[in-house]
Design a protein around this motif. Structure first.
Motif, PDB file in Angstrom:
ATOM      1  N   ARG A 384       0.853  -1.200   0.000  1.00  0.00           N
ATOM      2  CA  ARG A 384       0.000   0.000   0.000  1.00  0.00           C
ATOM      3  C   ARG A 384       0.889   1.251   0.000  1.00  0.00           C
ATOM      4  O   ARG A 384       1.709   1.422   0.909  1.00  0.00           O
ATOM      5  N   CYS A 389      -7.243   0.841   3.821  1.00  0.00           N
ATOM      6  CA  CYS A 389      -6.802  -0.565   3.939  1.00  0.00           C
ATOM      7  C   CYS A 389      -7.684  -1.535   3.155  1.00  0.00           C
ATOM      8  O   CYS A 389      -7.538  -2.744   3.281  1.00  0.00           O
ATOM      9  N   LEU A 402      -4.656  -5.081   6.474  1.00  0.00           N
ATOM     10  CA  LEU A 402      -4.112  -5.331   7.812  1.00  0.00           C
ATOM     11  C   LEU A 402      -4.033  -6.817   8.142  1.00  0.00           C
ATOM     12  O   LEU A 402      -2.976  -7.342   8.524  1.00  0.00           O
ATOM     13  N   CYS A 423      -9.843  -5.348  13.095  1.00  0.00           N
ATOM     14  CA  CYS A 423      -9.472  -4.151  12.331  1.00  0.00           C
ATOM     15  C   CYS A 423     -10.497  -3.022  12.521  1.00  0.00           C
ATOM     16  O   CYS A 423     -10.623  -2.115  11.662  1.00  0.00           O
ATOM     17  N   LYS A 434       0.265  -0.327  10.948  1.00  0.00           N
ATOM     18  CA  LYS A 434       0.289  -1.604  10.215  1.00  0.00           C
ATOM     19  C   LYS A 434       1.415  -2.499  10.725  1.00  0.00           C
ATOM     20  O   LYS A 434       1.226  -3.699  10.952  1.00  0.00           O
TER      21      LYS A 434
END
Length: 442
Positions: A384, A389, A402, A423, A434
């Motif tokens: 990323r 996310c 994640l 999450c 992260k």
């Protein structure tokens, strides 16, 4: 010139003698079934010789100079009595006797022959029964032979004849007796029993067969000995000859195969042929790769089991290289000899490269876990650079950056809004967050 009266008297005497002979021979055959007659007033009968006392017979050992082999026995080879009934027997002429024996000296045979003729001289009548009984009674003392006898050096065949006779006679005595089985404690005739040669203990054949068969099938080879508890403490296992007599040739062969395999498995320098059709033993020099099957002569590498590829060629890697590297590193710390064996097997340069490769892969995996995430579908590592996310892989899979969980394409954000989710409220987690999240999975 004979007058008619004398001719009639002689003819009458011949007829009487012939009748007496016929009656005597018929009676003898009923008493001694082993008596053989040839129809010409000739016959022969075998006289067994068994004694109450033990005799010691010495024979020179032809294999070792100045060495005497002594046999203790109560059974001698039988002697054979041959007789011929001359004209005039039994009233006018004695029978003619011949004694044949492989061991009785000529002097004693002549003495016995004279004794049988004297029996006729005393009565001038039928004496064959008395002559045979004289021999049978004298046989109980081996015809007054000395208790210790020495035979000449060329008597090897006679020695074997004594051994065979003693073995056969002992077997006949054994079969005619009754014994109590040491396993089931029932009484059996000797014909249904087996006596162990080394200790003399007796069990019925069925019990011994069942017991030793189980011992062989279950691999309990140390139990293949006498079943008597006290005797078993010091007794050795059965001979192969005894084993075959009890359990048969197939189980005896099975025992030899299993015992041989067990001994080979305890030998660090023995490996087994990789051919499924063979799997015979192969011996190798300590620490060396080359092994040659003793059964099919197949040359192969004892490390990788492949056909022989030479000492300089490394074995091909099989299975998980990570496990091999871990094993190699562990051996380097704990067992230098085993580490050296792996180096011989696969080559030190190859192992060093594998160690470096595994370390690089582990480092890359660690980086990917801390800084990226693998697609749960295609296992591709996704990094990323910016944004939330919620990730969409090139394969079209929606997943969480994640934790790597699948996300619903229609509503991917429910994963981040669920208080029960790991999450929760982390849709826009920073790279530091992260990494802290991923460290929990290391």
């Amino acid at each position: 010139m004979l007058v008619p009266c004398e001719i009639m008297t002689r003819k009458t005497l011949i007829d009487e003698n012939r009748e007496l002979i016929n009656d005597e021979l018929v009676a003898l055959q009923s008493i001694y079934p082993e008596l053989e007659l040839d129809g010409n007033n000739c016959g022969r009968v075998s006289i067994p010789v068994s004694t109450e006392d033990t005799f010691y017979l010495s024979f020179p050992d032809l294999k070792r100079t100045n060495n005497i082999d002594t046999i203790a026995t109560k059974h001698f080879p039988a002697i054979e009595l041959e007789f011929f009934l001359r004209e005039g027997y039994p009233q006018k002429s004695p029978p003619v006797f011949f004694l044949k024996s492989s061991w009785l000296p000529m002097r004693q045979r002549r003495t016995l022959t004279s004794s049988m003729v004297r029996l006729w001289n005393e009565i001038h009548d039928c004496v064959l029964f008395d002559a045979i009984e004289l021999l049978r009674s004298s046989a109980s003392s081996a015809f007054q032979s000395p208790k210790e006898m020495v035979f000449p050096s060329d008597s090897e065949s006679l020695k074997q004849e004594f051994l065979t006779t003693d073995k056969h006679a002992s077997l006949m005595d054994f079969e005619n007796r009754t014994f109590t089985c040491l396993i089931c404690f029932d009484n059996f005739s000797g014909k249904d029993c087996f006596r162990l040669a080394r200790c003399g203990h007796v069990c019925c054949k069925q019990c011994l067969t069942d017991y030793y068969s189980v011992c062989i099938e279950e691999g309990m080879f140390t139990q293949l000995k006498c079943v008597d508890l006290e005797c078993a403490k010091t007794a050795s296992i059965l001979t192969l000859e005894e084993m075959e007599m009890i359990v048969g040739p197939e189980l005896r062969k099975r025992f030899q195969e299993l015992d041989e395999k067990r001994r080979y498995e305890n030998d660090a320098n023995i490996v087994f042929c990789p051919r499924k059709s063979c799997q015979g033993p192969a011996r190798r020099d300590p620490g060396q790769k080359l092994a040659i099957c003793l059964k099919c002569d197949f040359a192969f590498c004892s490390f990788c089991q492949a056909s022989w590829h030479g000492d300089l060629s490394a074995c091909k890697l099989q299975g998980d290289s990570k496990k091999l590297v871990k094993m190699y590193l562990d051996y380097q710390e704990s067992d230098a000899d085993k580490a050296e064996e792996l180096e011989k097997r696969y080559g030190k340069r190859i192992l060093d490269k594998l160690v470096e490769q595994v370390k690089n892969d582990e480092e890359a995996e660690r980086w990917a876990l801390l800084n990226g995430q693998r697609c749960p579908t295609c296992d591709r590592v996704v990094e990323r650079i910016d944004g939330c996310c919620h990730m969409i892989c090139l394969c079209g899979t929606h997943f969480c950056f994640l934790c790597g969980a699948y996300l619903m394409e229609a509503n991917p954000y429910i994963h981040f809004n669920d208080p029960m989710s790991t999450c929760y409220a982390m849709l826009f987690a920073s790279p530091e967050e992260k990494q802290r999240f991923s460290e929990n999975w290391l």
